[in-house]
Design a protein around this motif. Structure first.
Motif, PDB file in Angstrom:
ATOM      1  N   ILE A 107       0.858  -1.180   0.000  1.00  0.00           N
ATOM      2  CA  ILE A 107       0.000   0.000   0.000  1.00  0.00           C
ATOM      3  C   ILE A 107       0.897   1.233   0.000  1.00  0.00           C
ATOM      4  O   ILE A 107       2.029   1.193   0.467  1.00  0.00           O
ATOM      5  N   SER A 108       0.366   2.301  -0.539  1.00  0.00           N
ATOM      6  CA  SER A 108       1.108   3.562  -0.585  1.00  0.00           C
ATOM      7  C   SER A 108       0.930   4.296   0.745  1.00  0.00           C
ATOM      8  O   SER A 108       0.099   3.929   1.584  1.00  0.00           O
ATOM      9  N   ARG A 109       1.677   5.354   0.905  1.00  0.00           N
ATOM     10  CA  ARG A 109       1.542   6.180   2.122  1.00  0.00           C
ATOM     11  C   ARG A 109       0.138   6.787   2.182  1.00  0.00           C
ATOM     12  O   ARG A 109      -0.449   6.887   3.248  1.00  0.00           O
ATOM     13  N   ASP A 110      -0.374   7.197   1.029  1.00  0.00           N
ATOM     14  CA  ASP A 110      -1.740   7.742   0.987  1.00  0.00           C
ATOM     15  C   ASP A 110      -2.763   6.690   1.418  1.00  0.00           C
ATOM     16  O   ASP A 110      -3.712   6.997   2.143  1.00  0.00           O
ATOM     17  N   GLU A 111      -2.578   5.448   0.962  1.00  0.00           N
ATOM     18  CA  GLU A 111      -3.507   4.380   1.352  1.00  0.00           C
ATOM     19  C   GLU A 111      -3.390   4.072   2.841  1.00  0.00           C
ATOM     20  O   GLU A 111      -4.400   3.843   3.513  1.00  0.00           O
ATOM     21  N   LEU A 112      -2.179   4.089   3.361  1.00  0.00           N
ATOM     22  CA  LEU A 112      -1.985   3.895   4.806  1.00  0.00           C
ATOM     23  C   LEU A 112      -2.699   5.000   5.572  1.00  0.00           C
ATOM     24  O   LEU A 112      -3.397   4.741   6.557  1.00  0.00           O
ATOM     25  N   PHE A 113      -2.555   6.216   5.109  1.00  0.00           N
ATOM     26  CA  PHE A 113      -3.203   7.368   5.733  1.00  0.00           C
ATOM     27  C   PHE A 113      -4.722   7.166   5.777  1.00  0.00           C
ATOM     28  O   PHE A 113      -5.346   7.354   6.820  1.00  0.00           O
ATOM     29  N   GLY A 114      -5.295   6.768   4.656  1.00  0.00           N
ATOM     30  CA  GLY A 114      -6.741   6.547   4.597  1.00  0.00           C
ATOM     31  C   GLY A 114      -7.183   5.419   5.510  1.00  0.00           C
ATOM     32  O   GLY A 114      -8.215   5.519   6.186  1.00  0.00           O
ATOM     33  N   TYR A 115      -6.411   4.334   5.553  1.00  0.00           N
ATOM     34  CA  TYR A 115      -6.743   3.203   6.416  1.00  0.00           C
ATOM     35  C   TYR A 115      -6.713   3.625   7.883  1.00  0.00           C
ATOM     36  O   TYR A 115      -7.638   3.327   8.650  1.00  0.00           O
ATOM     37  N   VAL A 116      -5.655   4.330   8.268  1.00  0.00           N
ATOM     38  CA  VAL A 116      -5.524   4.767   9.660  1.00  0.00           C
ATOM     39  C   VAL A 116      -6.611   5.776  10.008  1.00  0.00           C
ATOM     40  O   VAL A 116      -7.150   5.759  11.121  1.00  0.00           O
ATOM     41  N   ARG A 117      -6.961   6.631   9.070  1.00  0.00           N
ATOM     42  CA  ARG A 117      -8.044   7.597   9.308  1.00  0.00           C
ATOM     43  C   ARG A 117      -9.325   6.847   9.675  1.00  0.00           C
ATOM     44  O   ARG A 117     -10.054   7.245  10.570  1.00  0.00           O
ATOM     45  N   TRP A 167     -15.587  12.521   8.544  1.00  0.00           N
ATOM     46  CA  TRP A 167     -14.221  12.197   8.934  1.00  0.00           C
ATOM     47  C   TRP A 167     -13.348  11.765   7.756  1.00  0.00           C
ATOM     48  O   TRP A 167     -12.135  11.939   7.779  1.00  0.00           O
ATOM     49  N   TRP A 168     -13.954  11.218   6.719  1.00  0.00           N
ATOM     50  CA  TRP A 168     -13.198  10.683   5.586  1.00  0.00           C
ATOM     51  C   TRP A 168     -12.545  11.759   4.742  1.00  0.00           C
ATOM     52  O   TRP A 168     -11.760  11.456   3.857  1.00  0.00           O
ATOM     53  N   VAL A 169     -12.882  13.029   4.991  1.00  0.00           N
ATOM     54  CA  VAL A 169     -12.246  14.126   4.251  1.00  0.00           C
ATOM     55  C   VAL A 169     -11.294  14.930   5.126  1.00  0.00           C
ATOM     56  O   VAL A 169     -10.692  15.891   4.659  1.00  0.00           O
ATOM     57  N   VAL A 170     -11.145  14.531   6.390  1.00  0.00           N
ATOM     58  CA  VAL A 170     -10.294  15.261   7.305  1.00  0.00           C
ATOM     59  C   VAL A 170      -8.833  14.880   7.073  1.00  0.00           C
ATOM     60  O   VAL A 170      -8.506  13.708   6.895  1.00  0.00           O
ATOM     61  N   GLY A 171      -7.978  15.886   7.084  1.00  0.00           N
ATOM     62  CA  GLY A 171      -6.549  15.636   6.955  1.00  0.00           C
ATOM     63  C   GLY A 171      -6.084  15.581   5.523  1.00  0.00           C
ATOM     64  O   GLY A 171      -6.828  15.193   4.634  1.00  0.00           O
TER      65      GLY A 171
END
Length: 175
Positions: A107-117, A167-171
């Motif tokens: 997974i990319s860093r962006d995908e990790l970010f979304g998963y953790v979010r 929450w899915w658009v935060v950050g």
């Protein structure tokens, strides 16, 4: 005499070209071998990470299944009940699994970010994250895990400060 000198010059040039061609071949062979060794090292790193991830999961599983063993891993900022400790250990397993997927490139860093979010929507995961901030403070500055930890800390603060229920658009995903 001129012919002999010209022949000698041509012979010398031919010899020099042959040496250069042999050197070029040797350099190309070394580059190919170096590329192969780099790939082997890369693959071995993934194998090592996979083995470590498997061992980590086995240890966490034992601790989750046994309150006595879970006490050994109770290094959280605040005292926890056996139930909360098991939840924190499972949150740790989810986080380290995602971190592993990122490290091996699944997974990319962006995908990790979304998963953790998404994970941070769970109050237990948030509690776990706060309860382990002391552990993250001991990570080597600039390491993958330290950088990911900072990214998640920032995201958590943004989620808590957000005025929106979306929450899915935060950050902002990292660049």
């Amino acid at each position: 005499m001129l012919r002999a000198a010209a022949a000698a010059g041509i012979g010398l040039a031919t010899g020099a070209l042959a040496v250069l061609a042999a050197q070029r071949h040797a350099i190309d062979s070394l580059r190919t071998r170096t590329g192969h060794l780099e790939q082997v090292a890369h693959d071995q790193r993934h194998i090592n990470l996979a083995n470590q991830q498997h061992l980590h999961w086995e240890l966490l599983s034992k601790a989750i299944d046994s309150p006595e063993l879970a006490e050994v891993l109770d290094i959280f900022e605040v005292p926890t009940s056996p139930q909360k400790r098991r939840q924190y250990l499972f949150a740790n397993a989810l986080y380290t699994n995602a971190l592993f997927y990122y490290r091996i490139g699944n997974i990319s860093r962006d995908e990790l970010f979304g998963y953790v979010r998404g994970l941070l929507q769970n109050p237990v995961v948030r509690e776990y994250w706060y309860a382990t901030q002391g552990q993250r403070a001991t990570l080597a500055e600039g390491s993958d895990e330290a950088e990911i930890g900072k990214m998640i800390d920032d995201l958590l603060h943004q989620l808590e400060d957000a005025d929106s229920d979306e929450w899915w658009v935060v950050g902002e995903p990292p660049s």
